[in-house]
Write an enzyme that holds these catalytic residues in place. Structure first.
Site, PDB file in Angstrom:
ATOM      1  N   GLY A  81      30.916  37.829  47.565  1.00  0.00           N
ATOM      2  CA  GLY A  81      32.025  38.250  46.797  1.00  0.00           C
ATOM      3  C   GLY A  81      32.581  37.094  46.663  1.00  0.00           C
ATOM      4  O   GLY A  81      33.897  37.207  45.537  1.00  0.00           O
ATOM      5  N   GLU A 112      37.306  34.970  52.087  1.00  0.00           N
ATOM      6  CA  GLU A 112      37.078  35.573  51.951  1.00  0.00           C
ATOM      7  C   GLU A 112      37.549  36.521  50.438  1.00  0.00           C
ATOM      8  O   GLU A 112      38.176  36.135  49.782  1.00  0.00           O
ATOM      9  CB  GLU A 112      37.384  37.222  52.740  1.00  0.00           C
ATOM     10  CG  GLU A 112      35.986  37.246  53.693  1.00  0.00           C
ATOM     11  CD  GLU A 112      34.795  38.224  53.400  1.00  0.00           C
ATOM     12  OE1 GLU A 112      35.105  37.656  51.863  1.00  0.00           O
ATOM     13  OE2 GLU A 112      34.566  38.852  53.782  1.00  0.00           O
ATOM     14  N   ASP A 113      36.503  37.367  49.227  1.00  0.00           N
ATOM     15  CA  ASP A 113      37.305  38.341  48.293  1.00  0.00           C
ATOM     16  C   ASP A 113      38.072  38.604  48.759  1.00  0.00           C
ATOM     17  O   ASP A 113      39.521  39.266  48.608  1.00  0.00           O
ATOM     18  CB  ASP A 113      35.777  38.692  48.455  1.00  0.00           C
ATOM     19  CG  ASP A 113      35.485  39.775  48.922  1.00  0.00           C
ATOM     20  OD1 ASP A 113      35.204  39.901  50.205  1.00  0.00           O
ATOM     21  OD2 ASP A 113      34.386  40.345  48.002  1.00  0.00           O
ATOM     22  N   ASP A 117      39.644  45.259  53.295  1.00  0.00           N
ATOM     23  CA  ASP A 117      39.999  46.084  53.259  1.00  0.00           C
ATOM     24  C   ASP A 117      40.206  46.920  54.956  1.00  0.00           C
ATOM     25  O   ASP A 117      40.933  46.702  55.878  1.00  0.00           O
ATOM     26  CB  ASP A 117      39.023  46.988  52.631  1.00  0.00           C
ATOM     27  CG  ASP A 117      38.620  48.049  52.855  1.00  0.00           C
ATOM     28  OD1 ASP A 117      40.361  48.496  52.830  1.00  0.00           O
ATOM     29  OD2 ASP A 117      37.902  49.072  51.867  1.00  0.00           O
ATOM     30  N   LYS A 174      44.432  44.467  51.335  1.00  0.00           N
ATOM     31  CA  LYS A 174      44.331  45.721  51.173  1.00  0.00           C
ATOM     32  C   LYS A 174      45.331  45.966  53.178  1.00  0.00           C
ATOM     33  O   LYS A 174      44.216  46.713  54.059  1.00  0.00           O
ATOM     34  CB  LYS A 174      43.130  46.601  51.323  1.00  0.00           C
ATOM     35  CG  LYS A 174      42.734  47.160  49.886  1.00  0.00           C
ATOM     36  CD  LYS A 174      41.344  47.858  49.754  1.00  0.00           C
ATOM     37  CE  LYS A 174      40.524  47.719  48.735  1.00  0.00           C
ATOM     38  NZ  LYS A 174      39.159  48.585  48.115  1.00  0.00           N
ATOM     39  N   PHE A 229      39.890  50.653  45.114  1.00  0.00           N
ATOM     40  CA  PHE A 229      38.099  50.169  45.010  1.00  0.00           C
ATOM     41  C   PHE A 229      38.824  49.222  43.698  1.00  0.00           C
ATOM     42  O   PHE A 229      37.894  49.437  42.715  1.00  0.00           O
ATOM     43  CB  PHE A 229      36.936  50.597  44.711  1.00  0.00           C
ATOM     44  CG  PHE A 229      35.376  50.278  44.128  1.00  0.00           C
ATOM     45  CD1 PHE A 229      35.684  49.872  46.615  1.00  0.00           C
ATOM     46  CD2 PHE A 229      35.221  49.958  43.546  1.00  0.00           C
ATOM     47  CE1 PHE A 229      33.735  49.166  45.706  1.00  0.00           C
ATOM     48  CE2 PHE A 229      33.815  49.445  44.039  1.00  0.00           C
ATOM     49  CZ  PHE A 229      33.270  48.542  44.975  1.00  0.00           C
ATOM     50  N   ARG A 267      30.596  41.072  38.622  1.00  0.00           N
ATOM     51  CA  ARG A 267      31.249  39.908  39.686  1.00  0.00           C
ATOM     52  C   ARG A 267      31.577  39.041  38.863  1.00  0.00           C
ATOM     53  O   ARG A 267      32.436  38.395  39.428  1.00  0.00           O
ATOM     54  CB  ARG A 267      30.074  39.465  40.703  1.00  0.00           C
ATOM     55  CG  ARG A 267      29.632  40.426  41.989  1.00  0.00           C
ATOM     56  CD  ARG A 267      28.656  38.784  42.360  1.00  0.00           C
ATOM     57  NE  ARG A 267      28.211  40.512  43.539  1.00  0.00           N
ATOM     58  CZ  ARG A 267      27.942  40.762  44.601  1.00  0.00           C
ATOM     59  NH1 ARG A 267      29.753  40.423  45.077  1.00  0.00           N
ATOM     60  NH2 ARG A 267      27.679  41.230  45.548  1.00  0.00           N
TER      61      ARG A 267
HETATM   62  P1  5GP Z   1      36.032  45.414  55.119  1.00  0.00           P
HETATM   63  O1  5GP Z   1      35.045  45.309  56.504  1.00  0.00           O
HETATM   64  O2  5GP Z   1      37.216  44.656  55.761  1.00  0.00           O
HETATM   65  O3  5GP Z   1      36.784  46.716  55.311  1.00  0.00           O
HETATM   66  O4  5GP Z   1      35.545  44.873  54.096  1.00  0.00           O
HETATM   67  C1  5GP Z   1      35.274  43.599  53.646  1.00  0.00           C
HETATM   68  C2  5GP Z   1      34.439  43.874  52.902  1.00  0.00           C
HETATM   69  O5  5GP Z   1      34.001  45.220  51.966  1.00  0.00           O
HETATM   70  C3  5GP Z   1      34.952  42.877  51.405  1.00  0.00           C
HETATM   71  O6  5GP Z   1      34.256  41.458  51.567  1.00  0.00           O
HETATM   72  C4  5GP Z   1      34.001  43.698  50.165  1.00  0.00           C
HETATM   73  O7  5GP Z   1      32.143  43.050  50.434  1.00  0.00           O
HETATM   74  C5  5GP Z   1      33.729  44.890  50.769  1.00  0.00           C
HETATM   75  N1  5GP Z   1      34.686  45.691  49.890  1.00  0.00           N
HETATM   76  C6  5GP Z   1      35.864  45.858  50.382  1.00  0.00           C
HETATM   77  N2  5GP Z   1      37.153  46.878  49.464  1.00  0.00           N
HETATM   78  C7  5GP Z   1      36.884  46.203  47.893  1.00  0.00           C
HETATM   79  C8  5GP Z   1      36.812  46.658  46.981  1.00  0.00           C
HETATM   80  O8  5GP Z   1      37.856  47.237  46.673  1.00  0.00           O
HETATM   81  N3  5GP Z   1      35.525  46.172  46.173  1.00  0.00           N
HETATM   82  C9  5GP Z   1      34.920  45.411  46.055  1.00  0.00           C
HETATM   83  N4  5GP Z   1      33.846  45.289  45.257  1.00  0.00           N
HETATM   84  N5  5GP Z   1      34.057  45.286  47.413  1.00  0.00           N
HETATM   85  C10 5GP Z   1      35.330  45.539  48.845  1.00  0.00           C
END
Ligand code: 5GP
Length: 177
Positions: free
Chosen positions: A45, A100-101, A104, A133, A154, A167
């Site tokens: 990502g 990182e992208d 969340d 987020k 999302f 992507r």
């Molecule tokens: P976390 O572990 O912080 O919940 O999530 C991190 C990963 O979840 C990100 O690197 C991404 O791959 C995925 N992710 C979380 N939110 C989104 C979103 O809104 N869209 C997409 N495409 N991926 C997300």
């Protein structure tokens, strides 16, 4: 014709992304004050973001890549993360900036930071995320640098996928439900 973006609303335009990345790079340039860094790009990502960010950095820069996999239902994070057996000895003794992208829940970031600290010996370790987020965080992890704070939608595009697709979109969008 059905295109990849037909069902999307634009959240952040290509121009807004590029403008913010340039100013974020200035913050990072100021912070490291000319010291060499290793950008540790989290596949897949963060690829677009890491590449565009790197172009604006003025210190000596190396780029390394790490791949994580998380298992969830696609749109929510399950909190289970695995890293592949990457050999990252290159980062020992270096200023490492994880790229990182999106953050969340923060579980991926927490896993990754702990994983790097257990296995390697970076001189410094910081975290940079394009998107943040805040509402959905399940821990106290905060990025040292981030591009945009977004609400709990999302999002796809600019590296972020929808079941592997989208992507390559140059903007960040979301599906209206
Ligand atoms: P976390 O572990 O912080 O919940 O999530 C991190 C990963 O979840 C990100 O690197 C991404 O791959 C995925 N992710 C979380 N939110 C989104 C979103 O809104 N869209 C997409 N495409 N991926 C997300």
């Amino acid at each position: 014709m059905i295109t990849q973006s037909s069902d999307l609303k634009v959240l952040i335009t290509e121009e807004q992304i590029q403008k913010r990345i340039a100013s974020l790079a200035n913050e990072i340039n100021d912070y490291y004050n000319g010291e060499e860094i290793v950008l540790l790009c989290v596949l897949k990502g963060a690829v677009m973001f890491a590449v565009d960010l790197a172009k604006h950095l003025t210190m000596p820069v190396k780029m390394e890549f790490i791949k994580l996999s998380s298992y969830g239902n696609g749109t929510t994070s399950s909190g289970q993360v695995q890293s592949f057996g990457t050999h990252l000895e290159e980062i020992n003794g270096k200023n490492v900036l994880i790229v990182e992208d999106i953050i969340d829940t923060g579980l991926t970031a927490e896993f990754l930071i702990n994983y790097i600290k257990e296995k390697y010996t970076p001189k410094t370790l910081n975290f940079c995320s394009l998107l943040n987020k805040k509402e959905t965080r399940k821990n106290s992890v905060e990025p040292d640098f981030y591009g945009f704070e977004i609400e709990n939608k999302f999002v796809v595009g600019y590296g972020l996928d929808d079941m592997g697709y989208k992507r390559n979109l140059p903007f960040i969008g979301y599906k209206e439900v």
